[in-house]
Design a protein around this motif. Structure first.
Motif, PDB file in Angstrom:
ATOM      1  N   LEU A 276       0.830  -1.213   0.000  1.00 53.45           N
ATOM      2  CA  LEU A 276       0.000   0.000   0.000  1.00 53.45           C
ATOM      3  C   LEU A 276       0.859   1.256   0.000  1.00 53.45           C
ATOM      4  CD1 LEU A 276      -2.894  -0.837   2.475  1.00 53.45           C
ATOM      5  CD2 LEU A 276      -3.143  -0.142   0.092  1.00 53.45           C
ATOM      6  N   LEU A 277       1.868   1.276   0.832  1.00 52.69           N
ATOM      7  CA  LEU A 277       2.721   2.454   0.925  1.00 52.69           C
ATOM      8  C   LEU A 277       3.406   2.722  -0.415  1.00 52.69           C
ATOM      9  CD1 LEU A 277       3.332   4.468   3.181  1.00 52.69           C
ATOM     10  CD2 LEU A 277       5.393   3.165   3.699  1.00 52.69           C
ATOM     11  N   ALA A 278       3.815   1.676  -1.102  1.00 52.84           N
ATOM     12  CA  ALA A 278       4.453   1.842  -2.406  1.00 52.84           C
ATOM     13  C   ALA A 278       3.485   2.395  -3.440  1.00 52.84           C
ATOM     14  CB  ALA A 278       5.013   0.498  -2.884  1.00 52.84           C
ATOM     15  N   MET A 279       2.199   2.089  -3.293  1.00 55.23           N
ATOM     16  CA  MET A 279       1.196   2.541  -4.262  1.00 55.23           C
ATOM     17  C   MET A 279       0.794   3.993  -4.064  1.00 55.23           C
ATOM     18  SD  MET A 279      -1.268  -0.832  -4.114  1.00 55.23           S
ATOM     19  CE  MET A 279      -2.531  -0.190  -5.207  1.00 55.23           C
ATOM     20  N   GLU A 281       2.134   6.981  -3.876  1.00 53.34           N
ATOM     21  CA  GLU A 281       2.897   8.167  -4.284  1.00 53.34           C
ATOM     22  C   GLU A 281       1.951   9.273  -4.731  1.00 53.34           C
ATOM     23  OE1 GLU A 281       6.510   9.459  -7.324  1.00 53.34           O
ATOM     24  OE2 GLU A 281       5.765   7.400  -7.284  1.00 53.34           O
ATOM     25  N   THR A 282       0.824   8.883  -5.345  1.00 49.75           N
ATOM     26  CA  THR A 282      -0.221   9.827  -5.728  1.00 49.75           C
ATOM     27  C   THR A 282      -1.474   9.517  -4.920  1.00 49.75           C
ATOM     28  OG1 THR A 282      -0.910   8.396  -7.552  1.00 49.75           O
ATOM     29  CG2 THR A 282       0.668  10.142  -8.059  1.00 49.75           C
ATOM     30  N   PRO A 283      -2.326  10.515  -4.643  1.00 55.43           N
ATOM     31  CA  PRO A 283      -3.490  10.300  -3.770  1.00 55.43           C
ATOM     32  C   PRO A 283      -4.446   9.259  -4.332  1.00 55.43           C
ATOM     33  CG  PRO A 283      -3.055  12.646  -4.066  1.00 55.43           C
ATOM     34  CD  PRO A 283      -2.193  11.927  -5.048  1.00 55.43           C
ATOM     35  N   SER A 284      -4.967   8.432  -3.458  1.00 53.19           N
ATOM     36  CA  SER A 284      -5.950   7.418  -3.834  1.00 53.19           C
ATOM     37  C   SER A 284      -6.927   7.230  -2.686  1.00 53.19           C
ATOM     38  CB  SER A 284      -5.271   6.083  -4.156  1.00 53.19           C
ATOM     39  OG  SER A 284      -4.427   6.179  -5.272  1.00 53.19           O
ATOM     40  N   SER A 285      -8.105   6.751  -3.031  1.00 54.31           N
ATOM     41  CA  SER A 285      -9.131   6.477  -2.029  1.00 54.31           C
ATOM     42  C   SER A 285      -9.070   5.002  -1.626  1.00 54.31           C
ATOM     43  CB  SER A 285     -10.519   6.792  -2.588  1.00 54.31           C
ATOM     44  OG  SER A 285     -10.834   5.887  -3.641  1.00 54.31           O
ATOM     45  N   THR A 286      -9.736   4.678  -0.534  1.00 51.72           N
ATOM     46  CA  THR A 286      -9.805   3.295  -0.078  1.00 51.72           C
ATOM     47  C   THR A 286     -10.421   2.402  -1.149  1.00 51.72           C
ATOM     48  OG1 THR A 286     -10.058   4.045   2.209  1.00 51.72           O
ATOM     49  CG2 THR A 286     -10.722   1.793   1.724  1.00 51.72           C
ATOM     50  N   THR A 287     -11.484   2.891  -1.792  1.00 54.12           N
ATOM     51  CA  THR A 287     -12.172   2.092  -2.803  1.00 54.12           C
ATOM     52  C   THR A 287     -11.264   1.779  -3.984  1.00 54.12           C
ATOM     53  OG1 THR A 287     -14.284   3.078  -2.176  1.00 54.12           O
ATOM     54  CG2 THR A 287     -14.174   2.007  -4.326  1.00 54.12           C
ATOM     55  N   GLU A 288     -10.536   2.799  -4.474  1.00 51.81           N
ATOM     56  CA  GLU A 288      -9.649   2.564  -5.614  1.00 51.81           C
ATOM     57  C   GLU A 288      -8.554   1.574  -5.246  1.00 51.81           C
ATOM     58  OE1 GLU A 288      -6.483   4.674  -8.655  1.00 51.81           O
ATOM     59  OE2 GLU A 288      -7.385   5.866  -7.056  1.00 51.81           O
ATOM     60  N   GLY A 311       2.230   7.997  11.017  1.00 52.00           N
ATOM     61  CA  GLY A 311       2.771   9.187  10.376  1.00 52.00           C
ATOM     62  C   GLY A 311       3.308   8.956   8.983  1.00 52.00           C
ATOM     63  N   LEU A 312       2.969   7.795   8.386  1.00 53.28           N
ATOM     64  CA  LEU A 312       3.492   7.474   7.056  1.00 53.28           C
ATOM     65  C   LEU A 312       2.575   7.944   5.934  1.00 53.28           C
ATOM     66  CD1 LEU A 312       4.752   3.851   7.777  1.00 53.28           C
ATOM     67  CD2 LEU A 312       6.034   6.003   7.879  1.00 53.28           C
ATOM     68  N   LEU A 313       1.343   8.315   6.273  1.00 52.09           N
ATOM     69  CA  LEU A 313       0.375   8.788   5.286  1.00 52.09           C
ATOM     70  C   LEU A 313      -0.241  10.097   5.740  1.00 52.09           C
ATOM     71  CD1 LEU A 313      -1.680   5.548   4.430  1.00 52.09           C
ATOM     72  CD2 LEU A 313       0.287   6.494   3.198  1.00 52.09           C
ATOM     73  N   GLU A 314      -0.655  10.893   4.757  1.00 51.28           N
ATOM     74  CA  GLU A 314      -1.454  12.088   5.008  1.00 51.28           C
ATOM     75  C   GLU A 314      -2.854  11.845   4.476  1.00 51.28           C
ATOM     76  OE1 GLU A 314       0.661  15.067   2.884  1.00 51.28           O
ATOM     77  OE2 GLU A 314       2.187  15.344   4.442  1.00 51.28           O
ATOM     78  N   ARG A 315      -3.849  12.459   5.121  1.00 51.94           N
ATOM     79  CA  ARG A 315      -5.234  12.294   4.703  1.00 51.94           C
ATOM     80  C   ARG A 315      -5.835  13.647   4.350  1.00 51.94           C
ATOM     81  NH1 ARG A 315      -7.153   8.059   9.414  1.00 51.94           N
ATOM     82  NH2 ARG A 315      -5.956   9.475  10.724  1.00 51.94           N
ATOM     83  N   ARG A 326       1.324   9.299   0.608  1.00 50.41           N
ATOM     84  CA  ARG A 326       2.487   9.167   1.493  1.00 50.41           C
ATOM     85  C   ARG A 326       2.912  10.517   2.051  1.00 50.41           C
ATOM     86  NH1 ARG A 326       5.175   5.515  -2.506  1.00 50.41           N
ATOM     87  NH2 ARG A 326       6.579   7.246  -2.975  1.00 50.41           N
ATOM     88  N   SER A 327       3.277  10.533   3.309  1.00 52.51           N
ATOM     89  CA  SER A 327       3.877  11.711   3.929  1.00 52.51           C
ATOM     90  C   SER A 327       5.361  11.755   3.590  1.00 52.51           C
ATOM     91  CB  SER A 327       3.694  11.637   5.445  1.00 52.51           C
ATOM     92  OG  SER A 327       4.435  10.536   5.956  1.00 52.51           O
ATOM     93  N   ALA A 328       6.026  12.813   4.028  1.00 57.39           N
ATOM     94  CA  ALA A 328       7.470  12.896   3.816  1.00 57.39           C
ATOM     95  C   ALA A 328       8.186  11.716   4.474  1.00 57.39           C
ATOM     96  CB  ALA A 328       8.005  14.222   4.372  1.00 57.39           C
TER      97      ALA A 328
END
Length: 339
Positions: A276-279, A281-288, A311-315, A326-328
């Motif tokens: 998931l973290l690798a995917m 890089e660009t914003p995605s929703s839970t459904t996608e 702290g690995l993702l931003e919402r 992904r966050s920084a």
């Protein structure tokens, strides 16, 4: 040149929306002008056999040779994130005389003759509206909604979330300057300046006058644009940020399998969360994400919650939907995990 004149309260009533019906109609541009939309061509190749089962002559005629579209096909959204079916129902209720006038206006502005398939329907515009609605629905169901739309919606929602930050941080002038090079803001007037002579001939001054301007990101615009006739409430479509990402990770016109686990990262957080973290890089929703991984949204949601808590993702919330990226710290962890 179009000028949108704002009153004292009009800027506060300006809002963003995306439109699945508009994206359906404008996606037909990517077939006629393939060189302008390279990111869409793998998708088009993937659904070509299904597209050929439709009335392709009618669908092709809904976009003029110079990319104009009759206004009735792309009505102003009534909410920030409308449903395709409700938008299509609204379009199907267009008064026949309005639909006929919009077709003639689009081809007149283009300078091209109305194609035979449309010309044959102009004497019975009720049939024109019904035929267009039926073919667009079939096109949506067979080609767009299964896999293309979930990714497209994530790109559009990410754009709107970004624009909201721009407005809060830089104000109206900074927002409009960042939307598109054709747009400029000065002393309460938003100017849309298109170098195309055919568009310049349509230019007019529009009083927003309390009706609320809606700003609509699209994956199929080469620059900001507006309605041909300016009969309805004011709207401006502009190219969405991140539209180039639509072509990423496709194989034979279909989404590729999710990225393989990164060895070091997998050892640290486990294969599902590393994937998931690798995917993201660009914003995605839970459904996608669930669709791409072939798992349930609930399973994805649990992993996303854990990654965000670490702290690995931003919402970013858009209506009832949440986009993850992904966050920084997440970027640094993925980069290190590739080693």
């Amino acid at each position: 040149m179009f000028e949108f004149r704002f009153g004292v309260d009009d800027l506060a009533a300006t809002w963003f929306a995306y439109s699945p019906l508009q994206e359906t109609v404008l996606s037909l541009r990517a077939r006629r002008f393939a060189g302008y939309y390279p990111e869409q061509q793998p998708w088009i190749a993937g659904w070509q056999s299904r597209y050929e089962t439709l009335d392709t002559a009618l669908l092709a005629s809904l976009v003029t040779p110079k990319a104009f579209v009759p206004d009735f096909l792309t009505p102003r959204p009534s909410s920030p994130h409308p449903d395709f079916a409700e938008e299509l129902a609204g379009m199907a209720a267009t008064p026949p005389e309005v639909a006929r006038a919009d077709v003639l206006a689009a081809y007149r502005s283009d300078g091209s003759p109305v194609p035979p398939v449309l010309a044959a329907l102009l004497d019975d515009p009720s049939a024109l509206v019904a035929r267009a609605a039926g073919e667009l629905e079939a096109y949506w169901v067979r080609c767009l909604s299964p896999t293309w739309w979930p990714r497209a919606r994530s790109v559009l929602e990410a754009d709107i979330a970004y624009r909201g930050r721009m407005l809060s941080e830089r104000g109206a002038e900074g927002l409009f300057a960042d939307l598109d090079f054709r747009l400029s803001w000065r002393a309460g007037v938003l100017t849309l300046n298109d170098s195309n002579p055919a568009v310049q001939a349509l230019g007019t001054s529009v009083e927003v006058a309390g009706r609320g301007l809606v700003l609509i990101p699209t994956l199929f615009g080469m620059g900001a644009q507006t309605d041909i006739t300016q009969v309805g409430p004011p709207l401006i479509c502009y190219p969405a940020r991140g539209k180039a990402t639509m072509g990423e990770g496709l194989v034979a016109g279909r989404p590729a399998a999710a990225p393989g686990p990164l060895t070091a990262l997998t050892a640290l957080i486990g294969a599902p969360r590393a994937r998931l973290l690798a995917m993201l890089e660009t914003p995605s929703s839970t459904t996608e994400l669930a669709h791409r991984l072939g798992v349930t949204p609930g399973a994805v949601s649990r992993h996303l919650g854990a990654l965000a808590a670490a702290g690995l993702l931003e919402r970013a919330r858009h209506g009832r939907r949440v986009l993850y990226r992904r966050s920084a710290l997440g970027n640094a962890l993925v980069a290190g995990g590739r080693g």
